[in-house]
Structures are given as structure tokens and as C-alpha cells.
Design an enzyme around this catalytic site. Structure first.
Site, short mmCIF file in Angstrom:
data_model
loop_
_atom_site.label_atom_id
_atom_site.label_comp_id
_atom_site.label_asym_id
_atom_site.label_seq_id
_atom_site.Cartn_x
_atom_site.Cartn_y
_atom_site.Cartn_z
N GLY A 18 -9.14 5.66 2.76
CA GLY A 18 -9.81 6.45 3.78
C GLY A 18 -11.23 5.96 3.99
O GLY A 18 -12.17 6.74 4.01
N GLU A 38 -2.71 6.05 -8.30
CA GLU A 38 -3.60 7.02 -7.66
C GLU A 38 -3.53 8.35 -8.38
O GLU A 38 -2.46 8.81 -8.75
CB GLU A 38 -3.24 7.22 -6.18
CG GLU A 38 -4.13 8.27 -5.51
CD GLU A 38 -4.01 8.32 -3.98
OE1 GLU A 38 -3.64 7.30 -3.37
OE2 GLU A 38 -4.31 9.38 -3.42
N ASP A 49 0.85 -1.19 0.00
CA ASP A 49 0.00 0.00 0.00
C ASP A 49 0.89 1.25 0.00
O ASP A 49 1.84 1.33 0.78
CB ASP A 49 -0.88 -0.06 1.27
CG ASP A 49 -1.95 1.01 1.29
OD1 ASP A 49 -2.29 1.55 0.22
OD2 ASP A 49 -2.45 1.31 2.40
ZN LIG Z 1 -4.27 5.17 1.40
#
Ligand SMILES: [Zn+2]
Length: 403
Positions: free
Chosen positions: A210, A134, A82
Site C-alpha cells: 500500500g 505477512e 505477490d
Molecule cells: Zn499487498
């Protein structure tokens, strides 16, 4: 051995309208809590390790335990890096056993994010490993109060997302539509319209970071708009911390084992609640039958040398043990010498690859080419080289014991 291809796993979730939990683990208690929750509700799960947590445990030390937990599980699992910060982190995660990696260059301007992500995608795909990118920025820090890390949310747009995915070839995309890492006061406001547009533009599994603090309804809306992976840590961390506080209150003289007692239980309870809410519970059997198993390959060479003595052979092997393990997708390098004097072949190399794709990428990797052409092939006259797909390895300590 229910380690499965993470791309297959997330496409199954995406196609069938549910989301797989990617739970960041920071200790063996978390690992056991998360895996026992998955077993209990028959859910596929992603065992996730965040680079931002590497100050709190030794990544190299914990990975064999994470892999053993996945191997002894009866439900499908994947192991994910991650928020990988660099190419080096992605390579070492893959070589240590992660079969999915996230590259997070979202704080960079888009052209730099694309350049950095492309390089990781090329490397990881050559190892058979899918990549999560991302775009946009999800502020905050996992496990901490969001107000302490007030960065501005940078929302992902559908047009940028399409361009980014086309140019980088990422397999999954983490999007920023209003969530933040860590703990928030009140429920976050989500831009679901934006998420729908991104989903229509891309058609690949989307990821939400989140996840803590969202309502049940918000989760349902996210999943209905293409979210197939939900990163989740803060609520697990809070549940564990609350348990430690209760243990302290119950008996002020508690030692370490008394303080951390029942952490597994509370982590498992919260993870299981999520698995049921997100629809992954009960999916294990269909995911297992739909996904390619994640199985290593053993690259075996047996050989004899000509024109050099034993010392020189050992020098060459030592050089191989130094350079080859750094090649992406190489899980281990073993060298050996026959124990029988009359063995037909005196020496061996055993190189473990994480995936069959590495057979080609290893052969063509510049470090391997240099080593093989300059040192190995000129002296290894007579040799046999075979790649074996390892089927269902049996490893001591890996048999699942029910909870
Ligand atoms: Zn994250």
C-alpha cells in the site's frame, strides 16, 4: 543475466538504508515501463505479479516474457509472486520462474497463519527461494479506492512479529502499520514507533504494502526503520488509466493501439520517480557484485534399458513427464531418444531445476522416489547422471536493446 537472489538483493538494501520497488505488473506495457525505468536510473528492481490480478492476464503466458525481460536487463532483477494464496500458487510460481514468493495468510488467526506459512517456507527454501510473510492486516484492494474495501487495519505488534518469524523462518516480513492497499483520501497516518520496535525485534528486511499515496517524507521514515521492499501498484495503474483517458480525448476515433499509446512512458516515469526517492537508483552495480546470480541447473541423465521394449520405455517416460514437473523447483522435463542408431546411450532425461538446492529436494521428493524406484531404476541399467550449473545462458531475443 541479471536475475539475482532476492534475499541477497533485499539484504543489500536493508544494510545500506534504501528500499527496492516491487512493482506489480499487469501487462507487457507495465513490464516494459518498469524495466526501462530501472535501466534508466540503474536501479535493482522486483518484477511482481499479484495473484489477485490473475483474472486479467494468463500467469503462465506472461511469465516467459517477464523472465526474458529480466534476462536481457543489465540491472539486477528478481521475480516475485505477490499475495500468494496457497501452497499450490507458491509451487506453480516457483516452477514458472519466480525466485521470491509471498504467502499471505494474514487474514487467518495467527496460529493458522504460522502453520500455513511454515509449509510454504519449507517447500520454497528447499528450492532456494526466499519467502515473504505477512502479519497483521493491510486492508483494501490494489488499484481501487480504499473506501470501497473498508476492512479494519490490524496492526502488527513486535512481540507477535518476533514469534511469527522465529516459528516460520520467513526471510522478509510485510507489516501493517497504517498503510492500506489502493487509493486513499488524504495521507495515511503511519505508526512509525511501532515499525521501529518491529525492526529492532527482528533485524530482517521489512516490506510495506500500500505504498501509493505516501508522502516523500513518510517513505524516508519507513526506509530509515528497516523497510527494504515497497509494493507499489495503484499509482502506476492510475498513471496508465489517465493516459488512456487523454488518448481518448485527443482523438475519439483511436483504435486499441492509439488508446494504449504511451502507457509504457507514464508507467516508467512514475516507477523511476519512486526508484530515485527510495534510494535504489544508482545501486545496480554494487547490488550485482554483492548478490548471487540466480542460475538454473540442468539435471542430465543418459541411459540404456534392459529387458523392456520401446513401447514400455515410452510409457515410463510419459509417466515421468506427467509426475515430475509438479515437484517444487522443477522448471521443465524433457525426454528424448538418440537420433543415431549407434549412440552409446539411447535415451535421455533433461530436468531443469530453478536452483542448485533442488538437486537434493528433488531426489528426496516422494513423487520422484516412487517414480525412480518403481519404474525407472529397475530398467535403466546403464546410466550416467550429472547436474550442470548453467552459466550465463544465451537465449535468442534476450540481448538488451537500449531505450
Ligand atoms: Zn499487498
Amino acid at each position: 543475466m541479471p536475475l539475482v537472489d532476492m534475499k541477497d538483493m533485499l539484504h543489500h538494501a536493508y544494510d545500506n538504508g534504501y528500499a527496492v520497488g516491487a512493482f506489480d505488473l499487469v501487462s507487457l506495457d507495465f513490464l516494459e515501463g518498469i524495466t526501462s525505468a530501472a535501466e534508466r536510473c540503474r536501479a535493482p528492481v522486483i518484477l511482481s505479479l499479484a495473484e489477485s490480478h490473475f483474472d486479467y492476464f494468463d500467469f503462465e503466458l506472461i511469465m516467459p516474457a517477464v523472465e526474458a525481460a529480466a534476462q536481457r536487463a543489465t540491472v539486477p532483477m528478481a521475480i516475485h509472486l505477490d499475495h500468494g494464496a496457497s501452497m499450490d500458487s507458491a509451487v506453480s510460481a516457483i516452477n514458472l520462474g519466480c525466485n521470491g514468493v509471498m504467502v499471505d495468510a494474514s487474514h487467518e488467526p495467527i496460529p493458522d497463519n504460522i502453520r500455513c506459512t511454515c509449509a510454504v517456507v519449507d517447500m520454497a527454501h528447499a528450492c532456494g527461494v526466499p519467502v515473504e510473510g505477512e502479519l497483521g492486516y493491510v486492508p483494501g484492494v490494489e488499484g481501487e479506492d480504499a473506501e470501497r474495501h473498508p476492512g479494519e487495519i490490524a496492526y502488527t505488534t513486535a512481540a507477535d512479529a518476533r514469534n511469527y518469524v522465529e516459528q516460520t523462518g520467513v526471510d522478509f516480513l510485510a507489516v501493517s502499520i497504517g498503510t492500506v492497499h489502493g487509493r486513499m483520501k488524504g495521507a495515511p497516518k503511519l505508526d512509525l514507533q511501532r515499525l521501529k520496535q518491529i525492526n529492532e525485534a527482528l533485524g530482517i528486511p521489512l516490506v510495506i504494502h500500500g505504498g501509493t499515496g505516501l508522502s516523500d517524507d513518510q517513505f524516508r521514515h519507513l526506509i530509515a526503520s528497516g523497510v527494504a521492499k515497497i509494493n507499489y501498484y495503484t499509482a502506476l495503474s492510475d498513471a496508465a488509466a489517465k493516459q488512456i483517458n487523454e488518448n481518448t480525448r485527443a482523438d475519439a476515433s483511436n483504435g486499441f493501439t492509439g488508446l494504449v499509446k504511451d502507457i509504457r512512458t507514464v508507467v516508467a516515469a512514475e516507477a523511476e520517480r519512486c526508484m530515485r526517492l527510495w534510494g535504489s537508483a544508482g545501486r545496480a552495480a554494487e547490488v550485482l557484485s554483492h548478490c548471487h546470480p540466480w542460475m538454473p541447473v540442468e539435471h542430465l541423465i543418459i541411459y540404456n534399458v534392459k529387458g523392456i521394449d520401446e513401447t514400455r520405455v515410452e510409457t515410463i517416460m510419459a509417466e515421468g513427464r506427467r509426475v515430475l514437473p509438479a515437484i517444487p523447483g522443477v522448471r521443465g522435463v524433457f525426454t528424448g531418444e538418440a537420433m543415431q542408431d549407434d549412440a552409446k546411450y539411447r535415451y535421455t532425461w533433461l530436468v531443469r531445476f530453478c536452483h542448485p538446492a533442488v538437486i537434493d529436494s528433488y531426489r528426496e521428493h516422494p513423487d520422484h522416489v516412487t517414480f525412480a524406484d518403481k519404474l525407472f531404476r529397475p530398467v535403466a541399467g546403464e546410466r550416467i547422471s550429472i547436474d550442470y550449473q548453467i552459466v550465463d545462458p544465451v537465449i535468442q531475443g534476450s540481448s538488451y536493446v537500449g531505450h
